[in-house]
Design a protein around this motif. Structure first.
Motif, PDB file in Angstrom:
ATOM      1  N   ALA A   1       0.827  -1.212   0.000  1.00  0.00           N
ATOM      2  CA  ALA A   1       0.000   0.000   0.000  1.00  0.00           C
ATOM      3  C   ALA A   1       0.860   1.261   0.000  1.00  0.00           C
ATOM      4  O   ALA A   1       1.929   1.297   0.624  1.00  0.00           O
ATOM      5  CB  ALA A   1      -0.920   0.013   1.213  1.00  0.00           C
TER       6      ALA A   1
ATOM      7  N   ASP B   1      -2.519   5.445   1.853  1.00  0.00           N
ATOM      8  CA  ASP B   1      -3.648   4.535   2.058  1.00  0.00           C
ATOM      9  C   ASP B   1      -3.843   4.241   3.543  1.00  0.00           C
ATOM     10  O   ASP B   1      -2.881   3.974   4.266  1.00  0.00           O
ATOM     11  CB  ASP B   1      -3.406   3.228   1.309  1.00  0.00           C
ATOM     12  CG  ASP B   1      -4.587   2.272   1.425  1.00  0.00           C
ATOM     13  OD1 ASP B   1      -5.565   2.454   0.702  1.00  0.00           O
ATOM     14  OD2 ASP B   1      -4.510   1.372   2.276  1.00  0.00           O
TER      15      ASP B   1
ATOM     16  N   SER C   1      -5.462  -0.392   4.242  1.00  0.00           N
ATOM     17  CA  SER C   1      -4.759  -1.654   4.018  1.00  0.00           C
ATOM     18  C   SER C   1      -4.025  -2.114   5.270  1.00  0.00           C
ATOM     19  O   SER C   1      -2.803  -2.044   5.366  1.00  0.00           O
ATOM     20  CB  SER C   1      -3.779  -1.512   2.851  1.00  0.00           C
ATOM     21  OG  SER C   1      -3.313  -2.762   2.442  1.00  0.00           O
TER      22      SER C   1
END
Length: 825
Positions: A272, A276, A279
């Motif tokens: 990721a 992000d 995740s």
């Protein structure tokens, strides 16, 4: 040998080029033909005599000068991405000299053995990536597994037949009932509205019409050699359409340990981006799997000290069996059918619908007493829902066991008068304490003819098993004590029946429960699979302590080797590999462009996975796996299986190039990969090694050439049709043999690289050789005035050399074909 056949094929071509070059050189040096035609004739004759030697020397230089071996990029990625195999596995495999290991990337149907469901078999050629097998003198220890695009096992055949369920699963052909990795973000997983499951296998067919053709997780790298096959794929959010993205790189390595033992190493890497926040994986299936119930219908669990085994009555999945690995012996065995004590212990409940141990104070044992005459009738709804004739019998009030049943139990109900009713499974023993839902072998009418009000039924098992010496078994060796401070709970096994008879599926999974696998983290778990006779179950114990589980952040990842992307311009690029452990740019690199960016074969702090993607004719090099994914402004759905602006029949492809600093390779964003961009002659250091592979179909020897610090290639992409028979075996000298990824394509790529190198270097060497021969010829002052020549191509007698009569017109120039790109259209 492939290299030798290439020499023979190209000698005459090279001779023609050399003659043309020498003729032009002679025109310049000997500008008075009338005085030197005899010398020219003698020199040409000497060139013909020595040409074969020069060409052979060129090939020796290009093909056999051995130094540090260079692995092709996929092989380097696969060797460095996975943790070490166990020393015991390597030693045991080497010790078994009477067995063979094979692999192939060529698909042929195995439906005559596996008997896949008719709705699924049509997709097998699309899910298939590779087949790996072990042939043993003891056929009970032979096995063949098939690897899907997602790097997961979708077929496993032993002496007992196909162990994988037949894939009777709506919208899930080889998507669910396979051996695969699954990662879940427990905080975001809110089924049925927003499920979060990243499957190694692929996505359910729930986004029509786009997913009418299944989307299997794409393979990004693969390599098979020396008794092991390694695969890495990009995991897929299973429940589509979805707004969740997947940043899971899933890897699986299958290594043959010999004697029916297979080492399976699982790797999960979180790729990721730093931006992000979704995740983080807190629930893992390592693996999610199971077996075909009709093939392997009994389960044995060892005691904690491994001194005894207990047969498990398989519950339905809703009431599945759960047990921490630390609480039993480290493995789970599925057998064909066990000889058993026919005594059946009735279950107990606490009255709330829960099943409890009968020794507890609150426990009440189930009693099957009929409430009336004719107590049984078909339950049409359950028959339809389960796909199996289901009968409901009304009981006098007893303990409420909820939905608890015994789906795979073969039983006999015995009346007080000795009449026997065959039962092929119990859906619910006592739902609400009054309704028993059964799968009988006779009709409800027949049951009523044998039952009366107030009858209390005795339950016993049906003896259908085999003796241990006749029984075949499949054992999953998952380990026993796998501590990890990063875990929120210990590892556990979960087992249950899928219920539906057509699904023919007993679920088995190992759960790992981390606090969170976040960006940059890598998780690994080494397990083993054993196949053979049940009576040899004691032999699996020694492998329990070989299991291993690890979690490490990217700053603690093993050091791989440098990957350096080079190009002349922004249209094409190639890759140069450093030695293992060396991540800096080598001191000698091809002199045909510039190093545009440098990364590594393993994750490093500050780096991210770099891919080359295609969507039809479009290409992209970068970190964004979703570069071609269309935007969905309405629902924010993420559809990586769609190429933006193109027909849904066009699917993207991905190839892993390594791990590079963010945006370091932006210069190459629109470039395509060309493994032959830099010919060998432009390399400062060009050393090579020759490797041998034995093909199982022809048992012939093939020589593959790789060049140190020259270009390195990929095996054929998953959507490309194979151009050669891609089958290899290590039946002989497996420890010394090496095969780089896809044998057909890599050998072809290596030979193309060799051809370019030889073609580039031979003319220069021949010119030098020609000048030397000329000087020697002149100084000898031989008296010969005439010399006959023979065309080396046609054998035709040429005119004799006489002043002004020999035509020195150069022959046509041989045009080399452009090498195939990494991806085929």
């Amino acid at each position: 040998m492939r290299c030798r056949s290439r020499i023979i094929t190209d000698r005459e071509r090279l001779a023609a080029i050399a003659k043309r070059t020498l003729a032009n050189l002679m025109r310049i040096i000997f500008h008075r033909p009338s005085q030197h035609q005899t010398c020219i004739a003698r020199m040409k004759a000497k060139v013909e005599m020595h040409l074969a030697v020069v060409v052979v020397l060129c090939c020796v230089c290009a093909c056999t000068c051995t130094s540090t071996s260079l692995f092709d990029l996929e092989q380097a990625l696969m060797e460095d991405f996975f943790p070490a195999t166990s020393a015991k596995c390597v030693a045991r495999a080497a010790a078994q000299t009477d067995a063979s290991w094979q692999f192939t990337y060529d698909f042929t149907s195995n439906d005559n053995t596996s008997r896949w469901d008719a709705t699924t078999v049509q997709y097998e050629d699309q899910v298939f990536l590779a087949e790996v097998s072990h042939e043993d003198p003891n056929s009970n220890r032979s096995w063949t597994l098939r690897v899907a695009k997602g790097s997961n096992v979708y077929s496993f055949v032993g002496a007992y037949g196909e162990a994988m369920p037949p894939q009777y699963h709506d919208q899930a052909p080889w998507i669910d009932e396979v051996w695969q990795l699954v990662a879940v973000n427990s905080a975001l997983n809110k089924p049925p509205e927003t499920p979060y499951f990243i499957h190694q296998a692929g996505a359910y067919q729930r986004d029509p019409p786009i997913t009418d053709v299944p989307f299997f997780s794409p393979n990004v790298a693969k390599h098979c050699a020396d008794g092991a096959c390694s695969f890495v794929s990009w995991g897929t959010q299973a429940h589509v359409p979805t707004a969740f993205k997947s940043f899971a790189l899933y890897g699986t390595r299958y290594r043959d340990c010999g004697n029916g033992i297979l080492e399976v190493t699982y790797v999960m890497h979180n790729t990721a981006p730093t931006s992000d926040t979704t995740s983080s994986w807190t629930y893992l299936n390592v693996p999610w799997g199971g077996v075909r119930t009709s093939t392997l219908n009994d389960i044995l669990l060892p005691s904690k000290d491994q001194t005894a085994h207990t047969k498990l009555d398989i519950p339905n999945w809703g009431s599945s069996f759960l047990k921490n690995l630390a609480d039993f012996g480290g493995y789970t065995t599925f057998a064909e059918g066990l000889s058993i004590d026919t005594t059946f212990d009735m279950p107990c409940g606490d009255g709330s619908g829960a099943v409890v141990d009968c020794s507890t104070a609150s426990a009440t044992e189930l009693v099957l007493q009929m409430a009336s005459d004719n107590p049984c009738a078909e339950s049409a709804w359950h028959t339809s829902a389960w796909g199996r004739y289901t009968v409901r019998c009304v009981l006098q009030s007893t303990v409420n066991l909820g939905i608890f049943g015994c789906h795979s139990c073969l039983l006999q109900f015995v009346t007080p008068r000795g009449d026997i009713i065959g039962i092929e499974g119990v859906l619910h023993w006592a739902h609400s304490g009054v309704n028993s839902y059964l799968w009988p072998s006779v009709s409800a009418e027949k049951m009523n003819s044998l039952l009366s009000a107030a009858d209390v039924l005795t339950v016993r098992r049906v003896q259908t098993g085999k003796a241990a010496k006749d029984n075949l078994a499949l054992t999953f060796i998952h380990g026993q004590n796998l501590p990890g401070s990063w875990q929120r709970a210990p590892n556990r096994v979960r087992i249950g029946s899928a219920g539906s008879v057509p699904r023919d599926y007993t679920v088995y999974t190992v759960n790992s429960l981390p606090r969170g696998i976040t960006r940059g983290d890598t998780y690994t778990y080494r397990q083993y699979i054993a196949t053979g006779r049940l009576q040899n179950i004691e032999a699996v114990k020694e492998w329990v302590d070989e299991t291993e589980q690890m979690l490490y952040p990217e700053e603690e990842a093993p050091v791989g080797r440098g990957v350096h992307l080079m190009s002349i311009d922004a249209s094409r690029f190639t890759a140069v590999l450093g030695d293992k452990g060396a991540v800096t740019v080598p001191s000698t690199v091809p002199a045909c462009g510039a190093v545009r960016c440098s990364g590594t074969t393993t994750p490093r702090q500050g780096s991210a996975a770099l891919y080359m993607m295609t969507c039809g004719t479009q290409t992209y090099v970068g970190h964004d796996q979703f570069a071609f994914t269309p935007e969905d402004a309405t629902n924010n759905y993420v559809r990586p299986y769609v190429c933006d602006g193109q027909p849904t029949s066009v699917r993207p492809t991905w190839k892993l190039l390594g791990f590079f600093p963010q945006d370091a390779c932006i210069f190459l964003q629109g470039a395509t990969y060309d493994p032959a961009l830099c010919p060998a002659s432009t390399t400062a250091t060009t050393t090579s090694t020759t490797t041998t592979t034995t093909t199982s179909s022809t048992t012939s020897t093939t020589t593959t050439t790789t060049l140190l610090m020259t270009t390195v290639g990929f095996s054929t992409g998953p959507t490309a049709a194979p151009t050669t028979t891609e089958t290899a075996s290590t039946t002989t000298s497996s420890a010394a043999s090496t095969n780089t990824g896809n044998p057909g394509s890599n050998q072809s790529s290596a030979m193309e690289t060799w051809q370019k190198g030889v073609a580039a270097s031979v003319p220069v060497l021949l010119i030098v050789a020609g000048v030397i021969v000329a000087v020697v010829s002149i100084s000898s002052r031989e008296k010969t005035r005439r010399r006959s020549l023979v065309n080396p191509t046609s054998g035709e007698q040429l005119p004799t050399y006489e002043s002004g009569k020999h035509d020195l017109t150069p022959p046509p120039v041989y045009e080399r074909k452009t090498p195939n790109p990494m991806f085929e259209a």
